[in-house]
Design a protein around this motif. Structure first.
Motif, PDB file in Angstrom:
ATOM      1  N   ARG A 226      32.306  71.445  18.012  1.00  9.90           N
ATOM      2  CA  ARG A 226      32.614  72.314  16.882  1.00  9.90           C
ATOM      3  C   ARG A 226      31.721  73.558  16.911  1.00  9.90           C
ATOM      4  O   ARG A 226      32.173  74.672  16.620  1.00  9.90           O
ATOM      5  CB  ARG A 226      32.423  71.574  15.559  1.00  9.90           C
ATOM      6  CG  ARG A 226      33.405  70.448  15.302  1.00  9.90           C
ATOM      7  CD  ARG A 226      33.264  69.937  13.876  1.00  9.90           C
ATOM      8  NE  ARG A 226      34.095  68.764  13.638  1.00  9.90           N
ATOM      9  CZ  ARG A 226      34.251  68.172  12.463  1.00  9.90           C
ATOM     10  NH1 ARG A 226      33.607  68.646  11.400  1.00  9.90           N
ATOM     11  NH2 ARG A 226      35.014  67.114  12.317  1.00  9.90           N
ATOM     12  N   ASP A 231      33.055  76.585  14.805  1.00 14.06           N
ATOM     13  CA  ASP A 231      33.718  75.928  13.685  1.00 14.06           C
ATOM     14  C   ASP A 231      32.647  75.258  12.842  1.00 14.06           C
ATOM     15  O   ASP A 231      32.101  74.223  13.227  1.00 14.06           O
ATOM     16  CB  ASP A 231      34.721  74.898  14.200  1.00 14.06           C
ATOM     17  CG  ASP A 231      35.337  74.063  13.073  1.00 14.06           C
ATOM     18  OD1 ASP A 231      35.101  74.378  11.882  1.00 14.06           O
ATOM     19  OD2 ASP A 231      36.042  73.084  13.388  1.00 14.06           O
ATOM     20  N   GLU A 233      33.117  74.487   9.499  1.00  8.04           N
ATOM     21  CA  GLU A 233      33.704  73.921   8.286  1.00  8.04           C
ATOM     22  C   GLU A 233      33.210  72.488   8.088  1.00  8.04           C
ATOM     23  O   GLU A 233      32.878  71.797   9.048  1.00  8.04           O
ATOM     24  CB  GLU A 233      35.223  73.988   8.365  1.00  8.04           C
ATOM     25  CG  GLU A 233      35.756  75.413   8.294  1.00  8.04           C
ATOM     26  CD  GLU A 233      35.167  76.194   7.125  1.00  8.04           C
ATOM     27  OE1 GLU A 233      35.366  75.776   5.957  1.00  8.04           O
ATOM     28  OE2 GLU A 233      34.482  77.207   7.362  1.00  8.04           O
ATOM     29  N   PRO A 234      33.168  72.033   6.849  1.00 15.69           N
ATOM     30  CA  PRO A 234      32.458  70.786   6.552  1.00 15.69           C
ATOM     31  C   PRO A 234      33.177  69.502   6.928  1.00 15.69           C
ATOM     32  O   PRO A 234      34.347  69.324   6.604  1.00 15.69           O
ATOM     33  CB  PRO A 234      32.261  70.859   5.030  1.00 15.69           C
ATOM     34  CG  PRO A 234      33.398  71.698   4.553  1.00 15.69           C
ATOM     35  CD  PRO A 234      33.630  72.718   5.631  1.00 15.69           C
ATOM     36  N   TYR A 237      28.906  68.254   3.873  1.00 11.55           N
ATOM     37  CA  TYR A 237      28.372  69.523   3.371  1.00 11.55           C
ATOM     38  C   TYR A 237      26.860  69.660   3.584  1.00 11.55           C
ATOM     39  O   TYR A 237      26.095  68.704   3.391  1.00 11.55           O
ATOM     40  CB  TYR A 237      28.648  69.665   1.879  1.00 11.55           C
ATOM     41  CG  TYR A 237      30.087  69.928   1.521  1.00 11.55           C
ATOM     42  CD1 TYR A 237      30.702  71.134   1.856  1.00 11.55           C
ATOM     43  CD2 TYR A 237      30.838  68.973   0.837  1.00 11.55           C
ATOM     44  CE1 TYR A 237      32.025  71.387   1.510  1.00 11.55           C
ATOM     45  CE2 TYR A 237      32.159  69.221   0.485  1.00 11.55           C
ATOM     46  CZ  TYR A 237      32.748  70.428   0.833  1.00 11.55           C
ATOM     47  OH  TYR A 237      34.056  70.665   0.498  1.00 11.55           O
ATOM     48  N   ARG A 279      27.966  75.308   1.649  1.00 13.01           N
ATOM     49  CA  ARG A 279      29.272  74.644   1.687  1.00 13.01           C
ATOM     50  C   ARG A 279      29.837  74.535   3.098  1.00 13.01           C
ATOM     51  O   ARG A 279      31.007  74.184   3.278  1.00 13.01           O
ATOM     52  CB  ARG A 279      30.264  75.379   0.787  1.00 13.01           C
ATOM     53  CG  ARG A 279      29.859  75.423  -0.679  1.00 13.01           C
ATOM     54  CD  ARG A 279      29.886  74.058  -1.328  1.00 13.01           C
ATOM     55  NE  ARG A 279      31.239  73.557  -1.539  1.00 13.01           N
ATOM     56  CZ  ARG A 279      31.525  72.356  -2.042  1.00 13.01           C
ATOM     57  NH1 ARG A 279      30.541  71.519  -2.349  1.00 13.01           N
ATOM     58  NH2 ARG A 279      32.778  71.979  -2.203  1.00 13.01           N
ATOM     59  N   LYS A 280      29.024  74.822   4.095  1.00 11.64           N
ATOM     60  CA  LYS A 280      29.433  74.606   5.475  1.00 11.64           C
ATOM     61  C   LYS A 280      29.047  73.199   5.898  1.00 11.64           C
ATOM     62  O   LYS A 280      28.370  72.455   5.189  1.00 11.64           O
ATOM     63  CB  LYS A 280      28.767  75.642   6.393  1.00 11.64           C
ATOM     64  CG  LYS A 280      29.214  77.072   6.130  1.00 11.64           C
ATOM     65  CD  LYS A 280      30.702  77.255   6.354  1.00 11.64           C
ATOM     66  CE  LYS A 280      31.149  78.697   6.154  1.00 11.64           C
ATOM     67  NZ  LYS A 280      32.624  78.861   6.342  1.00 11.64           N
TER      68      LYS A 280
END
Length: 302
Positions: A226, A231, A233-234, A237, A279-280
């Motif tokens: 990832r 990438d 994204e979570p 979190y 929030r990633k």
């Protein structure tokens, strides 16, 4: 007891909870759910789940699951004098908290539940969004052995492993050990990628090779790809991981332990959060270490 006769309630259908609920539905269990953002439950409702308010869930569930964000959320939802679900739960039911929370709170809930004839299990999980989707989570459970045996088949719907780790709080202590290992491994994984980048290596080739040797880990095999794709994204979190590491540091201080690796990893994640990446996903730690080193690994199309 026949599956159709067991009434299951679930509060909190986020990144992982949604998939876990999906597995329960696929295994034929009758499921009622609640989440603060009702639209997030649409897919589950379409697949057969029923949306209910927390008090109704508590009153009508044989087994009630929680999958929340923070210990204060758990304490409010369970123990609040006005809105807490425990006061509505029926005698003989089981409360299972999958939230990564504090061992002390798990013990407090266990004692409060016992007074009402309710069995309480602290059962945090490991495996992130991938494990939840694949039904391959590792579930570590604290509480009475009988309650674990009573709910084992249900837990196995989304778990590759379910282990009773001891009395109330033992599940949370095991999860803290898990998070300490992950935090240190993640720092090493990010540092290795940056090192390999500077050395001119093909990073995709590098991680495929090293994952087959002694350096193999979940972080390397699942999250490093990832990172190469940029990438972030979570699957889990950053803000929740910061919370977890804070709990681990607090427990370490209470036990008079010095864990410098944990402290360093916590500082790196605090810095990542301060940069606006709360929030990633936890693999976004690479961004903080890239900034620290004034470099950026190239994006791979893999």
């Amino acid at each position: 007891m026949d599956k159709a006769a067991i009434r299951i309630g679930w509060i909190g259908t986020g990144v992982m909870g949604k998939s876990m609920c999906g597995h329960l539905l696929k295994h034929g269990y009758k499921l009622s759910i609640y989440t603060r953002t009702a639209s997030k439950a649409d897919e589950l409702i379409q697949n057969g789940a029923e949306f209910k308010e927390p008090s109704d869930l508590a009153a009508n569930s044989d087994v009630l699951f929680l999958m929340l964000g923070y210990p204060h959320d758990v304490e409010q939802v369970v123990l609040d004098e006005k809105t807490g679900i425990l006061q509505h739960m029926k005698e003989g039911s089981v409360l299972i908290d999958h939230t990564t929370s504090s061992p002390g709170l798990a013990e407090k809930i266990f004692q409060a539940a016992k007074l009402r004839g309710v069995r309480s299990l602290d059962a945090p999980v490991s495996g992130g969004d991938i494990g939840a989707r694949n039904g391959a989570l590792v579930t570590m459970v604290g509480g009475e052995k009988e309650a674990v045996e009573q709910t084992h088949d249900i837990l196995k719907c989304f778990s590759a492993e379910v282990q009773h780790m001891g009395a109330a709080g033992a599940g949370q202590h095991t999860k803290m050990a898990n998070q300490i290992m992950i935090a240190n491994t993640m720092v090493g994984t990010c540092e290795a990628l940056i090192y390999g980048h500077k050395a001119g290596l093909d990073l995709n080739q590098m991680i495929l090779l090293l994952s087959k040797g002694a350096a193999g880990s979940f972080s390397l095999e699942k999250l490093a790809p990832r990172m190469l794709r940029r990438d972030f994204e979570p699957g889990f979190y950053v803000e929740h991981f910061i919370k977890d590491l804070g709990i681990a540091l607090e427990e370490a201080r209470r036990m008079k332990l010095g864990l410098p690796g944990l402290a360093l990893a916590s500082q790196f994640y605090q810095a990542l959060g301060a940069q606006g990446f709360e929030r990633k996903g936890t693999q976004a730690l690479l961004l903080a270490l890239e900034s620290f080193n004034g470099t950026q690994i190239r994006k791979y199309d893999i």
